[in-house]
Design a protein around this motif. Structure first.
Motif, PDB file in Angstrom:
ATOM      1  N   GLY A   1      42.213  33.371  47.193  1.00  0.00           N
ATOM      2  CA  GLY A   1      41.743  33.027  45.860  1.00  0.00           C
ATOM      3  C   GLY A   1      41.400  34.191  44.955  1.00  0.00           C
ATOM      4  O   GLY A   1      41.326  34.022  43.735  1.00  0.00           O
ATOM      5  N   SER A   2      41.209  35.390  45.545  1.00  0.00           N
ATOM      6  CA  SER A   2      40.678  36.447  44.691  1.00  0.00           C
ATOM      7  C   SER A   2      41.704  37.297  43.936  1.00  0.00           C
ATOM      8  O   SER A   2      41.434  37.661  42.778  1.00  0.00           O
ATOM      9  CB  SER A   2      39.720  37.337  45.488  1.00  0.00           C
ATOM     10  N   PRO A   3      42.870  37.651  44.521  1.00  0.00           N
ATOM     11  CA  PRO A   3      43.744  38.566  43.748  1.00  0.00           C
ATOM     12  C   PRO A   3      44.141  38.058  42.358  1.00  0.00           C
ATOM     13  O   PRO A   3      44.051  38.827  41.387  1.00  0.00           O
ATOM     14  CB  PRO A   3      44.958  38.755  44.665  1.00  0.00           C
ATOM     15  N   PRO A   4      44.539  36.782  42.211  1.00  0.00           N
ATOM     16  CA  PRO A   4      44.904  36.359  40.848  1.00  0.00           C
ATOM     17  C   PRO A   4      43.711  36.367  39.888  1.00  0.00           C
ATOM     18  O   PRO A   4      43.889  36.670  38.694  1.00  0.00           O
ATOM     19  CB  PRO A   4      45.452  34.939  41.016  1.00  0.00           C
ATOM     20  N   ALA A   5      42.521  36.068  40.409  1.00  0.00           N
ATOM     21  CA  ALA A   5      41.341  36.086  39.533  1.00  0.00           C
ATOM     22  C   ALA A   5      41.109  37.486  38.987  1.00  0.00           C
ATOM     23  O   ALA A   5      40.772  37.673  37.815  1.00  0.00           O
ATOM     24  CB  ALA A   5      40.110  35.586  40.295  1.00  0.00           C
ATOM     25  N   VAL A   6      41.314  38.495  39.849  1.00  0.00           N
ATOM     26  CA  VAL A   6      41.092  39.877  39.408  1.00  0.00           C
ATOM     27  C   VAL A   6      42.125  40.270  38.354  1.00  0.00           C
ATOM     28  O   VAL A   6      41.775  40.808  37.288  1.00  0.00           O
ATOM     29  CB  VAL A   6      41.148  40.855  40.613  1.00  0.00           C
ATOM     30  N   ILE A   7      43.389  40.005  38.631  1.00  0.00           N
ATOM     31  CA  ILE A   7      44.432  40.434  37.679  1.00  0.00           C
ATOM     32  C   ILE A   7      44.315  39.633  36.380  1.00  0.00           C
ATOM     33  O   ILE A   7      44.470  40.191  35.279  1.00  0.00           O
ATOM     34  CB  ILE A   7      45.833  40.311  38.310  1.00  0.00           C
ATOM     35  N   ASN A   8      44.020  38.346  36.477  1.00  0.00           N
ATOM     36  CA  ASN A   8      43.818  37.567  35.251  1.00  0.00           C
ATOM     37  C   ASN A   8      42.677  38.155  34.417  1.00  0.00           C
ATOM     38  O   ASN A   8      42.735  38.167  33.182  1.00  0.00           O
ATOM     39  CB  ASN A   8      43.513  36.101  35.591  1.00  0.00           C
ATOM     40  N   ALA A   9      41.654  38.661  35.108  1.00  0.00           N
ATOM     41  CA  ALA A   9      40.525  39.271  34.388  1.00  0.00           C
ATOM     42  C   ALA A   9      40.940  40.579  33.710  1.00  0.00           C
ATOM     43  O   ALA A   9      40.527  40.870  32.582  1.00  0.00           O
ATOM     44  CB  ALA A   9      39.360  39.516  35.349  1.00  0.00           C
ATOM     45  N   VAL A  10      41.758  41.351  34.401  1.00  0.00           N
ATOM     46  CA  VAL A  10      42.210  42.621  33.815  1.00  0.00           C
ATOM     47  C   VAL A  10      43.037  42.345  32.554  1.00  0.00           C
ATOM     48  O   VAL A  10      42.839  42.990  31.507  1.00  0.00           O
ATOM     49  CB  VAL A  10      43.037  43.439  34.850  1.00  0.00           C
ATOM     50  N   ILE A  11      43.938  41.384  32.634  1.00  0.00           N
ATOM     51  CA  ILE A  11      44.776  41.052  31.460  1.00  0.00           C
ATOM     52  C   ILE A  11      43.882  40.543  30.324  1.00  0.00           C
ATOM     53  O   ILE A  11      44.067  40.911  29.144  1.00  0.00           O
ATOM     54  CB  ILE A  11      45.833  39.978  31.839  1.00  0.00           C
ATOM     55  N   ASP A  12      42.895  39.729  30.682  1.00  0.00           N
ATOM     56  CA  ASP A  12      41.974  39.202  29.659  1.00  0.00           C
ATOM     57  C   ASP A  12      41.219  40.337  28.968  1.00  0.00           C
ATOM     58  O   ASP A  12      41.052  40.349  27.743  1.00  0.00           O
ATOM     59  CB  ASP A  12      40.993  38.224  30.322  1.00  0.00           C
ATOM     60  N   ALA A  13      40.794  41.315  29.767  1.00  0.00           N
ATOM     61  CA  ALA A  13      40.067  42.454  29.192  1.00  0.00           C
ATOM     62  C   ALA A  13      40.973  43.222  28.227  1.00  0.00           C
ATOM     63  O   ALA A  13      40.556  43.579  27.118  1.00  0.00           O
ATOM     64  CB  ALA A  13      39.569  43.373  30.314  1.00  0.00           C
ATOM     65  N   LEU A  14      42.209  43.459  28.650  1.00  0.00           N
ATOM     66  CA  LEU A  14      43.122  44.230  27.801  1.00  0.00           C
ATOM     67  C   LEU A  14      43.411  43.473  26.497  1.00  0.00           C
ATOM     68  O   LEU A  14      43.463  44.080  25.415  1.00  0.00           O
ATOM     69  CB  LEU A  14      44.417  44.539  28.545  1.00  0.00           C
ATOM     70  N   HIS A  15      43.587  42.169  26.594  1.00  0.00           N
ATOM     71  CA  HIS A  15      43.842  41.386  25.374  1.00  0.00           C
ATOM     72  C   HIS A  15      42.651  41.454  24.425  1.00  0.00           C
ATOM     73  O   HIS A  15      42.824  41.510  23.205  1.00  0.00           O
ATOM     74  CB  HIS A  15      44.199  39.937  25.733  1.00  0.00           C
TER      75      HIS A  15
END
Lengths: 163, 788
Positions: free
Chosen positions: B749-763
């Motif tokens: 459950g954790s890897p997609p949550a982390v990458i989704n968060a990184v993309i959200d931060a960049l946006h």
């Protein structure tokens, strides 16, 4: 081969050692103190942490001959004199600070050194201090909590059994 | 009040005492009288033809007992593969031989070419250095797509291709899926890499082979998650030793995470050499050897398409994945990208049309097999990344898009061959919003921005299939094994119990949690119950621990065996109480006659079973010992919602995980403390995959990340405290405990949550051109992505 004499967990031992014999090999193979573990070959993992003259040392980083005359303590010497778990060991059990147990001896030895240097460490200080000890099971969450508790600080949620 | 014993109590772990005092018994702590040591000579090239092995100088060195090469293993079986996949054309997979020591060719860096056995480890290593290998180097193939296209550079010449199989699932749905995508209102496409990882349990692998001439008996001490499986595979397929002449012991094992499931060449070698030399032979892996000989994990390259209709309902998912097998098929490798991956592509969503294509590829790299989650993290990462990307493209809230498409009615048969028995995905989605404090996120984002950092919130919903597995089903899917579990409950005369289980504990705390179950059933204290595991000599044939199966399958076997015990003990109690069996009740460790004050204690009944003076000998046998085998009727389906908050430093690309929360539905929970610990550890491994860990080969097949200096293990200051909740519980409907398994969820459950968060931060920082960053999202990659 050369002869070394050192005090290990309060007992004087003398043995002949190879020139390239690491302290961790000496402890495990000659003294059969197998609680000190070997998890890597680059001095990164910290599973072999012991105390040499009171200092935290990775036992894979020094030769047994270098410890000639030293006072060494290992995980086997950490329990209370009556055999019960010491404060740090007990906190690791109370807070589920271990799973497979392989990194645990090194963690306990590192925690003891930390608390000697810094009796009330913050979460960040604990995490920074443990940089040289790798755990693959716990995500460090409960190790940090155990060390906080062992230092007498409040831990969110208290001991596991009281949750 | 929380319970203080039995099911649901956070009983402290009894095994901790030995681990905390240095008195555990790990395999490297075992030394057998008279043992010799082996050092392996491993290939330092990725691909080559062995033209000569000169052992003369090494043989003359002090202490050397014997040097083995591939020729010593002619006529000896190769390492077997436990799963045969059938491809989309109905052909079985390519299955090249997997020798113990290299035969003719070397196919990856680290492959064993020769083995030096000597009186001491030092002598073995010195002599191994003196063995001269003559290897005619061949071009190596590392990139999967190039490997499939190549007909000239072949890892295995005799099979004529580097393609192991081309799998389609469900093949009959292919046209319908293509049509649905063609006609969709919106299609989101994402190409991604699921990075290659090394499991890295902290205890390196160890094998000690022993041979007793008097009884023609071989014993292997090994770092395994499943000693019975090793006995069967090595005995029957490699060395030709029948099970009754072979004992496999896996004592305390320092973590596994999948990589200690498999049968390895070193195990077979030590057992073989001990028989040949009539001496015990010991091998302890160095960490450097571990990096180039433990089976690796993940390593998928995928293109996924998600099709939606005008109302944003998911209408189809289509994927094409290249899955790296490495140079040889490890024990369960073929199952990971297929049946453990394709069957999960529905996720939590009612997508009607799904087609999964997987091309499994041989390359000149270490074999790849199951690592914590095994196939399910790969499935979840694709799905949850593409959904997040779709939400951005459509300008809708990512959680709302997920909720709109959630499966809400159970049981639910997916289009990818599994039937979810229970779940409540809205409940875990509600719970994650609460425990992760979604409401406070904008405030925290502003605080980060005030410090010059970008803050992102990433979410993920997952489902996994575990409690592996129904034997008849997996048999149809190509498994060459059953996946039941076993238990023998031996009640001793004075009432204490020894429970022998085929499951294996290497950090999971079975010695504590299994007695909680039995204690609850009988009503005697947990400390009266001992768990015995890890030795084929004193446990019934069982399949071991992986796939989050131990409680769901192994625990169920213990329940069944304990039920048999209680049935027999009830008959004995009825006799002692001179009452009808139907009137006997067992409560708090005593049998009583309903509606009376007549009772007999558990210990009196058990004593009667072994001292049967006043005993119904005409009806039942003396003694009180029962065995049960439990074969599950379905997988279990834990699910949940995870949330990650990261800060990104826009100057450097450095990502830090600031908050992480997990809301899981594991069904019923036996020991909450242990369950939470499993999630903490899984999440840390998932954060490691997302931000730090990467197993890297160069184009010549050299392993660049072969030590902890180069492979970034998560350390204490890389991961945050994890907020864990397991209060959403929809019990499993088909096992007696209603449990689902919790070992792998965190890593899934954790890897997609982390990458989704990184993309959200960049946006949030205006870097809206960044739609994806491959794992690990290192500062370099993040910074490069920001620069466009």
């Amino acid at each position: 081969m050369s002869d070394v004499t050192m005090t290990v967990n309060g007992k004087t031992v003398s043995r002949a050692v190879r020139g390239n014999e690491l302290l961790v090999e000496f402890l495990r193979e000659q003294l059969r103190l197998t609680g000190t573990h070997v998890g890597c070959d680059t001095s990164q993992c910290g599973a072999c942490c012991v105390h040499v003259n009171g200092e935290l040392v990775k036992a894979c980083t020094i030769f047994a001959a270098e410890a000639d005359g030293a006072e060494v303590s290992t995980i086997e010497g950490q329990a209370n004199p009556d055999g019960s778990l010491n404060v740090i060991q007990q906190a690791f059990q109370d807070h589920h600070g271990l799973q497979c147990g392989f990194c645990t001896p090194g963690m306990v030895m590192a925690a003891a050194s930390l608390l000697k240097e810094n009796p009330k460490p913050s979460e960040q200080e604990i995490r920074h201090y443990l940089q040289g000890n790798i755990c693959r099971c716990t995500g460090y969450h409960n190790i940090v909590r155990a060390i906080m508790a062992a230092s007498g600080q409040e831990v969110e949620g208290g001991a596991i059994a009281a949750e | 009040m929380p319970k203080d014993h039995g099911i649901g109590a956070s009983s402290k772990r009894r095994e901790d005492v030995r681990f905390l005092t240095g008195t555990g018994n790990y395999t490297d702590d075992i030394n057998v009288y008279g043992q010799a040591y082996v050092a392996f000579v491993r290939s330092d090239v990725a691909h080559g033809r062995i033209t000569g092995i000169d052992t003369a100088a090494a043989e003359a060195m002090p202490g050397v007992l014997k040097i083995f090469t591939g020729s010593d293993f002619e006529g000896v079986g190769g390492l077997p593969c436990g799963w045969q996949v059938t491809d989309r054309f109905g052909e079985v997979m390519k299955e090249p031989p997997h020798p113990v020591l290299a035969q003719g060719k070397v196919r990856h860096v680290g492959e064993m070419v020769a083995a030096v056995v000597a009186e001491s480890l030092q002598e073995a290593r010195d002599a191994a250095d003196a063995v001269m290998l003559d290897i005619e180097e061949l071009p190596a193939i590392v990139d999967m797509k190039k490997a499939v296209a190549s007909s000239e550079t072949l890892v295995h010449d005799e099979i004529g291709t580097n393609l192991c199989y081309d799998w389609g699932f469900v093949e009959d749905n292919r046209d319908a899926v293509n049509q649905a995508i063609k006609g969709a209102a919106h299609v989101t496409t994402l190409e991604l890499v699921n990075n290659r990882l090394v499991a890295n349990p902290m205890e390196p692998r160890v094998a000690v082979g022993d041979y007793n001439r008097a009884g023609d008996m071989s014993t292997l001490y090994t770092t395994s998650q499943n000693p019975h499986v090793i006995r069967l595979l090595m005995g029957a397929f490699v060395l030709g030793i029948p099970e009754h002449k072979l004992r496999v012991v896996a004592p305390d094992v320092g973590g596994g995470f999948g990589t200690k499931i498999f049968h390895y060449a070193e195990e077979a070698f030590c057992t073989f050499a001990a028989r040949a030399l009539k001496r015990p032979v010991k091998w302890t892996s160095t960490r450097s050897e571990a990096f180039m000989s433990d089976a690796h994990g993940r390593d998928h390259v995928t293109k996924i398409e998600l099709a939606l209709d005008e109302a944003n309902n998911f209408v189809a998912v289509r994927t094409e994945t290249y899955a790296n097998m490495g140079a040889y098929l490890s024990t369960f490798a073929p199952s990971v990208p297929t049946w453990l991956h394709g069957t999960l592509m529905a996720g939590n969503y009612k997508t009607p049309n799904i087609y999964v294509n997987v091309k499994a590829v041989f390359t000149n790299t270490v074999p790849v097999d199951a690592y914590r989650g095994a196939g399910r993290p790969e499935a979840t990462f694709q799905l949850e990344r593409v959904i997040d990307k779709a939400a951005r493209e459509l300008g809708v809230d990512p959680m709302a898009l997920r909720r709109q498409n959630f499966i809400t009615e159970f049981p639910y048969a997916t289009p990818v061959a599994v039937e979810y028995d229970t779940g409540d995905y809205h409940a875990t989605a509600d719970k994650i919003a609460e425990i992760a404090d979604f409401a406070g996120f904008e405030t925290r984002r502003k605080e980060s921005e005030a410090k010059g950092k970008l803050r992102g919130l990433g979410i993920n919903c997952y489902i996994e299939a575990c409690g592996i597995a129904p034997s008849n089903l997996v048999g149809q899917l190509g498994a060459r094994a059953g996946l039941y579990e076993s238990a023998t409950v031996r009640v001793n005369a004075t009432g204490s119990l020894s429970v022998m289980t085929g499951s294996h504990s290497h950090g999971q705390g079975h010695e504590t949690s299994f007695p909680q179950v039995v204690s609850e059933m009988i009503g005697i204290p947990e400390d009266q119950i001992e768990i015995v595991h890890g030795d084929t000599a004193n446990t019934p044939m069982g399949m071991g621990t992986y796939g989050s199966r131990s409680l769901a399958v192994g625990g169920s076997a213990i329940v069944r065996a304990t039920e048999k015990i209680i049935r027999k003990a009830t008959k004995i109690a009825a006799h002692l109480l001179e009452a009808s069996e139907a009137d006997i009740e067992l409560k708090n460790g005593a049998f009583s006659v309903a509606g009376t004050d007549k009772s007999v204690a558990w210990g009196d009944v058990t004593l009667a079973a072994y001292v049967p003076h006043n005993y119904p000998l005409e009806d039942i046998e003396p003694g009180l010992e029962e065995t049960a085998f439990y074969d599950p009727s379905n997988f279990t389906y834990p699910s949940g919602a995870y949330a990650c908050e990261v800060e990104v430093d826009p100057e450097t690309g450095q990502v830090t995980v600031e908050r992480f929360s997990a809301a899981d539905d594991f069904g019923n929970v036996i020991n909450p403390m242990i369950v939470e610990g499993q999630v903490h550890g899984g999440v840390a491994q998932g954060i490691g995959q997302a931000l730090l860990e990467n197993c890297v080969y160069d184009e010549t097949g050299q392993l660049l990340s072969a030590s902890y200096m180069d492979y970034a293990m998560p350390r204490a200051d890389n991961v945050p405290m994890v907020t864990v909740d397991h209060s959403c519980q929809t019990p499993c409907t088909h096992n007696p405990l209603g449990v689902k398994g919790c070992g792998e969820a965190g890593a899934i459950g954790s890897p997609p949550a982390v990458i989704n968060a990184v993309i959200d931060a960049l946006h949030s920082g205006g870097f809206t051109h960044v739609t994806h960053i491959d794992m690990p999202a290192t500062p370099n990659r993040v910074w490069a992505a920001m620069q466009g």
